[in-house]
Design an enzyme around this catalytic site. Structure first.
Site: not given
Ligand SMILES: [Zn+2]
Length: 254
Positions: A2, A4-5, A77, A148, A206
């Site tokens: 993802h 955001d990573h 996830h 996550d 996070h």
């Protein structure tokens, strides 16, 4: 994988100044990471000159050398996500050569054997245990990194007896329905993982931006509800550094 990573990864690699350095960088991550970097490199005209090597991880051993063991496993996830366990190997205590000489043990290869903790027999018949001449074993430190994921048993296994567990806490307990829907954790789930794993310290990370200052629920609420379950909890923040303390091994006098 993802955004955001991984959105920061190209910038970080570019900042590493790979063109001027002799150092290669090994990246470990889920399948897809190599394709992603190849596409970014191509369209941004960034050439890493094969200095960046990407290794796709699979559950199990990721890395081992004389100092560390790194394991990973699948978390729960919506896209493949891995949690990591990093274990520093125990180090034998310092060998006291002065004491050995004072005991009349002749220097030589015998010192190496004593250093490794072996028991040796001297020419004069004395039996010397290496442990007598070595300081306390330095216990290796352990950390786990889980994001996550929603609450899962795998995270507990990865975090078993760690000094520090870094675990995601996207939502407050009150927003648990969103956590179940998006397969993220609440701060209370993270605390339950830390408790069940017998971790020593929990660092939450996070967070959803919905807990911004001024809103009805804030990060301090996430911290408070996690601490109600697992008191040794703290919130992470940008540029936070945390030194994992060394703990003395419990030595048994024989
Ligand atoms: Zn994320």
């Amino acid at each position: 994988m993802h955004g955001d990573h991984i959105f920061g990864l190209m910038g970080l690699l570019a900042s590493c100044g790979l063109s001027g350095s002799a150092q290669n960088i090994d990246l470990y991550g889920p399948g897809g990471l190599a394709d992603y970097l190849r596409a970014c490199s191509k369209y941004s005209y960034t050439n890493f000159e094969n200095r960046v090597r990407v290794r796709a991880v699979a559950p199990g051993l990721v890395w081992e050398d004389s100092e560390f063991v790194v394991m990973c496993d699948r978390l729960k996830h919506r896209v493949p996500a891995y949690g990591y366990r990093i274990v520093e190997k125990d180090r034998p205590g310092r060998f006291d050569a002065e004491k050995a000489r004072a005991m009349g043990i002749p220097p030589g290869p015998i010192y190496g054997r004593l250093k490794r903790g072996e028991t040796v027999e001297l020419p004069d018949g004395r039996r010397i245990r290496g442990a007598q001449l070595c300081g306390e074993t330095e216990t290796g430190r352990k950390i786990a990194y889980c994001t996550d994921t929603i609450f899962c048993e795998t995270a507990i296994t990865l975090a078993e007896n760690v000094d520090v567990l870094i675990h995601e806490a996207t939502f407050a307990h009150q927003d648990a329905d969103m956590a179940f829907e998006r397969l993220h954790s609440t701060s209370t789930m993270a605390a339950q993982v830390a408790l069940a794993a017998n971790a020593k310290q929990l660092i939450l990370t996070h967070f959803s931006p919905r807990y911004a200052p001024g809103n009805s629920l804030q990060l301090s609420d996430l911290l408070a509800e996690a601490r109600a379950i697992f008191p040794n909890t703290m919130l992470s923040q940008d540029f936070l550094t945390y030194e994992v303390p060394r703990r003395r091994a419990v030595s048994l006098a024989v």
